[in-house]
Design a protein around this motif. Sequence first.
Motif, PDB file in Angstrom:
ATOM      1  N   LEU A 423       0.827  -1.201   0.000  1.00 61.22           N
ATOM      2  CA  LEU A 423       0.000   0.000   0.000  1.00 61.22           C
ATOM      3  C   LEU A 423       0.863   1.253   0.000  1.00 61.22           C
ATOM      4  O   LEU A 423       0.583   2.219  -0.724  1.00 61.22           O
ATOM      5  CB  LEU A 423      -0.941   0.004   1.213  1.00 61.22           C
ATOM      6  CG  LEU A 423      -2.002  -1.096   1.254  1.00 61.22           C
ATOM      7  CD1 LEU A 423      -2.832  -0.978   2.533  1.00 61.22           C
ATOM      8  CD2 LEU A 423      -2.908  -1.031   0.035  1.00 61.22           C
ATOM      9  N   ALA A 424       1.912   1.239   0.808  1.00 62.55           N
ATOM     10  CA  ALA A 424       2.823   2.386   0.851  1.00 62.55           C
ATOM     11  C   ALA A 424       3.487   2.591  -0.502  1.00 62.55           C
ATOM     12  O   ALA A 424       3.602   3.718  -0.994  1.00 62.55           O
ATOM     13  CB  ALA A 424       3.877   2.177   1.940  1.00 62.55           C
ATOM     14  N   MET A 425       3.938   1.498  -1.105  1.00 61.15           N
ATOM     15  CA  MET A 425       4.633   1.570  -2.391  1.00 61.15           C
ATOM     16  C   MET A 425       3.745   2.169  -3.470  1.00 61.15           C
ATOM     17  O   MET A 425       4.166   3.058  -4.223  1.00 61.15           O
ATOM     18  CB  MET A 425       5.086   0.167  -2.806  1.00 61.15           C
ATOM     19  CG  MET A 425       5.803   0.107  -4.132  1.00 61.15           C
ATOM     20  SD  MET A 425       6.318  -1.562  -4.573  1.00 61.15           S
ATOM     21  CE  MET A 425       4.782  -2.255  -5.170  1.00 61.15           C
ATOM     22  N   LEU A 426       2.505   1.709  -3.541  1.00 61.55           N
ATOM     23  CA  LEU A 426       1.621   2.185  -4.610  1.00 61.55           C
ATOM     24  C   LEU A 426       1.008   3.538  -4.295  1.00 61.55           C
ATOM     25  O   LEU A 426       0.744   4.334  -5.206  1.00 61.55           O
ATOM     26  CB  LEU A 426       0.527   1.159  -4.882  1.00 61.55           C
ATOM     27  CG  LEU A 426       0.857   0.045  -5.886  1.00 61.55           C
ATOM     28  CD1 LEU A 426       1.166   0.648  -7.251  1.00 61.55           C
ATOM     29  CD2 LEU A 426       1.994  -0.839  -5.443  1.00 61.55           C
ATOM     30  N   ARG A 427       0.786   3.847  -3.020  1.00 56.93           N
ATOM     31  CA  ARG A 427       0.280   5.176  -2.680  1.00 56.93           C
ATOM     32  C   ARG A 427       1.291   6.256  -3.065  1.00 56.93           C
ATOM     33  O   ARG A 427       0.913   7.388  -3.398  1.00 56.93           O
ATOM     34  CB  ARG A 427      -0.012   5.277  -1.182  1.00 56.93           C
ATOM     35  CG  ARG A 427      -1.296   4.624  -0.726  1.00 56.93           C
ATOM     36  CD  ARG A 427      -1.559   4.872   0.757  1.00 56.93           C
ATOM     37  NE  ARG A 427      -1.780   6.278   1.025  1.00 56.93           N
ATOM     38  CZ  ARG A 427      -1.030   7.035   1.829  1.00 56.93           C
ATOM     39  NH1 ARG A 427       0.012   6.524   2.450  1.00 56.93           N
ATOM     40  NH2 ARG A 427      -1.326   8.302   2.011  1.00 56.93           N
ATOM     41  N   TYR A 524     -12.377   1.271   1.629  1.00 52.83           N
ATOM     42  CA  TYR A 524     -11.942   0.478   0.477  1.00 52.83           C
ATOM     43  C   TYR A 524     -11.113   1.291  -0.511  1.00 52.83           C
ATOM     44  O   TYR A 524     -10.305   0.748  -1.256  1.00 52.83           O
ATOM     45  CB  TYR A 524     -13.154  -0.152  -0.215  1.00 52.83           C
ATOM     46  CG  TYR A 524     -14.102   0.857  -0.827  1.00 52.83           C
ATOM     47  CD1 TYR A 524     -13.866   1.403  -2.085  1.00 52.83           C
ATOM     48  CD2 TYR A 524     -15.245   1.265  -0.134  1.00 52.83           C
ATOM     49  CE1 TYR A 524     -14.741   2.338  -2.635  1.00 52.83           C
ATOM     50  CE2 TYR A 524     -16.112   2.188  -0.685  1.00 52.83           C
ATOM     51  CZ  TYR A 524     -15.853   2.729  -1.928  1.00 52.83           C
ATOM     52  OH  TYR A 524     -16.701   3.659  -2.470  1.00 52.83           O
ATOM     53  N   SER A 525     -11.330   2.611  -0.567  1.00 52.11           N
ATOM     54  CA  SER A 525     -10.520   3.482  -1.421  1.00 52.11           C
ATOM     55  C   SER A 525      -9.437   4.101  -0.548  1.00 52.11           C
ATOM     56  O   SER A 525      -9.680   5.058   0.187  1.00 52.11           O
ATOM     57  CB  SER A 525     -11.387   4.563  -2.068  1.00 52.11           C
ATOM     58  OG  SER A 525     -10.609   5.396  -2.907  1.00 52.11           O
ATOM     59  N   VAL A 526      -8.250   3.524  -0.622  1.00 54.03           N
ATOM     60  CA  VAL A 526      -7.141   3.986   0.209  1.00 54.03           C
ATOM     61  C   VAL A 526      -6.509   5.240  -0.393  1.00 54.03           C
ATOM     62  O   VAL A 526      -6.017   6.111   0.308  1.00 54.03           O
ATOM     63  CB  VAL A 526      -6.100   2.856   0.373  1.00 54.03           C
ATOM     64  CG1 VAL A 526      -4.941   3.296   1.264  1.00 54.03           C
ATOM     65  CG2 VAL A 526      -6.764   1.602   0.961  1.00 54.03           C
ATOM     66  N   LYS A 527      -6.553   5.341  -1.715  1.00 52.66           N
ATOM     67  CA  LYS A 527      -6.119   6.544  -2.414  1.00 52.66           C
ATOM     68  C   LYS A 527      -6.918   6.647  -3.700  1.00 52.66           C
ATOM     69  O   LYS A 527      -6.853   5.725  -4.515  1.00 52.66           O
ATOM     70  CB  LYS A 527      -4.624   6.512  -2.727  1.00 52.66           C
ATOM     71  CG  LYS A 527      -4.133   7.762  -3.466  1.00 52.66           C
ATOM     72  CD  LYS A 527      -2.676   7.627  -3.897  1.00 52.66           C
ATOM     73  CE  LYS A 527      -2.224   8.856  -4.675  1.00 52.66           C
ATOM     74  NZ  LYS A 527      -0.850   8.718  -5.203  1.00 52.66           N
ATOM     75  N   PRO A 528      -7.688   7.714  -3.911  1.00 48.66           N
ATOM     76  CA  PRO A 528      -7.918   8.836  -2.996  1.00 48.66           C
ATOM     77  C   PRO A 528      -8.772   8.418  -1.816  1.00 48.66           C
ATOM     78  O   PRO A 528      -9.592   7.498  -1.922  1.00 48.66           O
ATOM     79  CB  PRO A 528      -8.634   9.857  -3.878  1.00 48.66           C
ATOM     80  CG  PRO A 528      -9.341   9.029  -4.911  1.00 48.66           C
ATOM     81  CD  PRO A 528      -8.430   7.872  -5.187  1.00 48.66           C
ATOM     82  N   VAL A 529      -8.593   9.102  -0.711  1.00 48.24           N
ATOM     83  CA  VAL A 529      -9.270   8.740   0.521  1.00 48.24           C
ATOM     84  C   VAL A 529     -10.535   9.595   0.686  1.00 48.24           C
ATOM     85  O   VAL A 529     -10.619  10.712   0.165  1.00 48.24           O
ATOM     86  CB  VAL A 529      -8.304   8.908   1.711  1.00 48.24           C
ATOM     87  CG1 VAL A 529      -8.103  10.377   2.044  1.00 48.24           C
ATOM     88  CG2 VAL A 529      -8.761   8.134   2.919  1.00 48.24           C
ATOM     89  N   GLY A 555       0.623   3.172   5.073  1.00 46.91           N
ATOM     90  CA  GLY A 555      -0.588   2.430   4.779  1.00 46.91           C
ATOM     91  C   GLY A 555      -1.865   3.194   5.089  1.00 46.91           C
ATOM     92  O   GLY A 555      -1.972   4.402   4.828  1.00 46.91           O
ATOM     93  N   ILE A 556      -2.823   2.495   5.677  1.00 50.60           N
ATOM     94  CA  ILE A 556      -4.141   3.083   5.897  1.00 50.60           C
ATOM     95  C   ILE A 556      -4.082   4.220   6.914  1.00 50.60           C
ATOM     96  O   ILE A 556      -4.750   5.249   6.762  1.00 50.60           O
ATOM     97  CB  ILE A 556      -5.129   1.989   6.332  1.00 50.60           C
ATOM     98  CG1 ILE A 556      -5.362   1.036   5.153  1.00 50.60           C
ATOM     99  CG2 ILE A 556      -6.443   2.585   6.803  1.00 50.60           C
ATOM    100  CD1 ILE A 556      -6.128  -0.219   5.508  1.00 50.60           C
TER     101      ILE A 556
END
Length: 615
Positions: A423-427, A524-529, A555-556
Motif C-alpha cells: 500500500l505504501a509503495m503504490l500510494r 476500500y478506497s485507500v487513495k484517494p481517501v 498504509g491506511i
Amino acid sequence: MNTPELIELGQQLRVDSVRAAAAAGSGHPTSSMSAADLMAVLLARRLRYDFERPSHPGNDRFVLSKGHASPLLYAAYKAARAIDDAELLTFRTLDSRLEGHPTPRRLPWVETATGSLGQGLPVGVGIALSGKRLDRVGYRVWVLCGDSELAEGSIWEAAEHASYEGLDNLTAIVDVNRLGQRGPTRHGHDLDAYARRFRAFGWHTVEIDGHDVEAVERAYGEAVSTTGQPTVILARTLKGKGVASVQDREGLHGKPLPDADEAIEELGGVRDLRVEVPQPQVARMLHAVRAGHLDLPRWEKGDEAATRDAYGQALAALGSSRADVVALDGEVSDSTRAEFFAKEHPERFFECYIAEQQLVGAAVGLATRGWVPFASSFAAFLTRAHDFVRMAAVSGVGINLVGSHAGVAIGEDGPSQMGVEDLAMLRAVHGSTVLYPCDANQTAALVATMADLDGIRYLRTSRGAMPVLYGPGEEFPVGGSKVLRRSTDDRLTVVAAGVTVHEALQAADALAADGIAVRVVDLYSVKPVDRETLREAAEETGCLVTVEDHHPEGGIGDAVLDAFLDGRPTPRLVRLAVRDMPGSATPAEQLHAAGIDAESIVAAVKLLVENAVVR
C-alpha cells in the motif's frame, strides 16, 4: 539517401546533439554521438513512420532505451521536420517539450518514458507482443540500448520473454561504446561477450562496426529478414565519435562538450539535411472495443468468498464485455485467479513467468498500443517491479496492477510471501489509485471501475474466504468509503479495509454487548481517501482507530491522516498495524499476534474509552 548522404546525416545528428547540450548547459552529447550513425540509417532507410500521424496503426515503433541520449532523438526529430531548430535549442529548459529524458506526456512520437536504464527493451517486448499476437499488423519495434544497461537483470528478463514468444518483429540495437558513467563497462568493446549471452537466450545476433553506415544498413536488413526469433545488432562505436578531444575518453559522461563551437567545426559545421522517412504500410485501425453487456459475478450477503476469486471471475467477465482488456501474470495465476481470464480468453492472456519487471514492462508496452492491461502477482513480489511502476507513471500510461496474498492473513507461508509494504509503495506513485476491497461484490465492482480509470491503478486482494457484506448491486465510487456501523452514541471510529473490516465488525459487536458503541468505516478506497466521511467521523466521535494488515508506514493510517492536512485540527489517531516480523502460523494466529484481530481491537478501544473517561 545514398551512402555519402547517410554519413552526412550522421554528422548532422552529432552536431545538433552538441548544439542542444551546449544551449542547455547540460545533457549527454557524447552518448548521442556514438549512436548517430545507427540512428541516421534507421531514420532514413528502415523506420516506417508518419510523424504527422503518430497513432497510425502501421507505424514502426522506436524506443530509446538509453534515454539519456535524448539529444540524438531530438536531432532526429529535427531532421524529420517533426520539430524545428528553434525548438531543438530549448532542450532541457522550463516548459520545453524536449526534456532531459524523453516522455510521451510531452511528445507524441515517444512510446514510453526512459532514463531509468533497463526498461526500454522490456517495454519494447510488450509493444512487439501487441503487434505479433493482438494487432497483427506488420509494424516493427526498434529498441536502441546502451551497453551499460545490459548489466540490468530486466534486460535479460526481456530477452528471455522475447525469444520464448518468437518476436521476430523486435530488433534491439546495442550501442557498444565501451564507456559508462564512471568508466569502462563490464565487457568494453568485446562484442562476442554480448553475442554469446544473447545467443544463449535464443536471439539472432549481428556484430558490426556501428560507424560503417553500409554495415549498419546490411544489419538492419538482416534483422528484417530473420524469422522466428528476435534480432540484436551489437554495434561497436566510440563515445564522442568525431571530436578528438572527447572521443573514447573517460570522465565526459553527461557533460556538454568543453568547446562546442570548435567541436561543431571539427564535425563539418551545421547542416540542415531533411530526411524523408519511409512511410508505413496501409494498415487497419487498431482493435475496436466491443462494448458488450458486462455481467459481473454475483454473491449473496452471507456467502463466503475470497476477494482473489472475485477478482478472477470479474476479470473474465470484463474480458467478455470488452475486447480491449488483456491480462498478464507472473506464473501464479492459479493463486491470483487470473487463470479464470486465461481459460476464457487465452488469446489475450500473457504468461510472463517469474519475472515481475518484465510483467509490468510488458503491461506498459501493451498499454501504449491501446490495450487495457491487468497485471497480477503476489503483492509482495510486485515490490521487485516498483521502478517500472514509477516510470509507467512518468509515461502517463494506464495499467492495472493486482496484488494478491496481501498481509499476514495469508497464514503459514510466512513473511517472504506477505505483502505488507504494497500500500505504501503504490500510494507513493504519482497519480495512482489504490483500492482494497473486503468482500466479493465490492471486488467485482472495483475491477470494472478500474478499467476506465487513468494512471496506475492498484487492487489489493486477499487469500482467504470472507463473508459477503454488500449486495451485488451496490456501488463503490473511487474516493468513497462505507460506514458499516453508526449511532449517535459512538465513542470512537474504527477505520479498516480488506481483511480487517471483518475483524472491526466483530469487535464492534462485542463492544456493543458491553455498552460501548463504535463507528466502523470500510475504507476500500485507500487513495484517494474519503476525506468527508473521515472528517465527519472525527468531529462526531473524537478519535479514530485505524486497523490494517500492513506495516504502519505509508498504509491506511497515513492515508487517513491525509484527510486532515488542510490545517484543520487533527483528531486523536491510534494505529493498529503489523509492527513485528511475523513467522509461520494460521491466519487467525497471525492477525492476533500482529494485534489487528477483533480481540485486539476490543482491547484497544476499551483502553481508549477508559482513558477518555479518566480525562
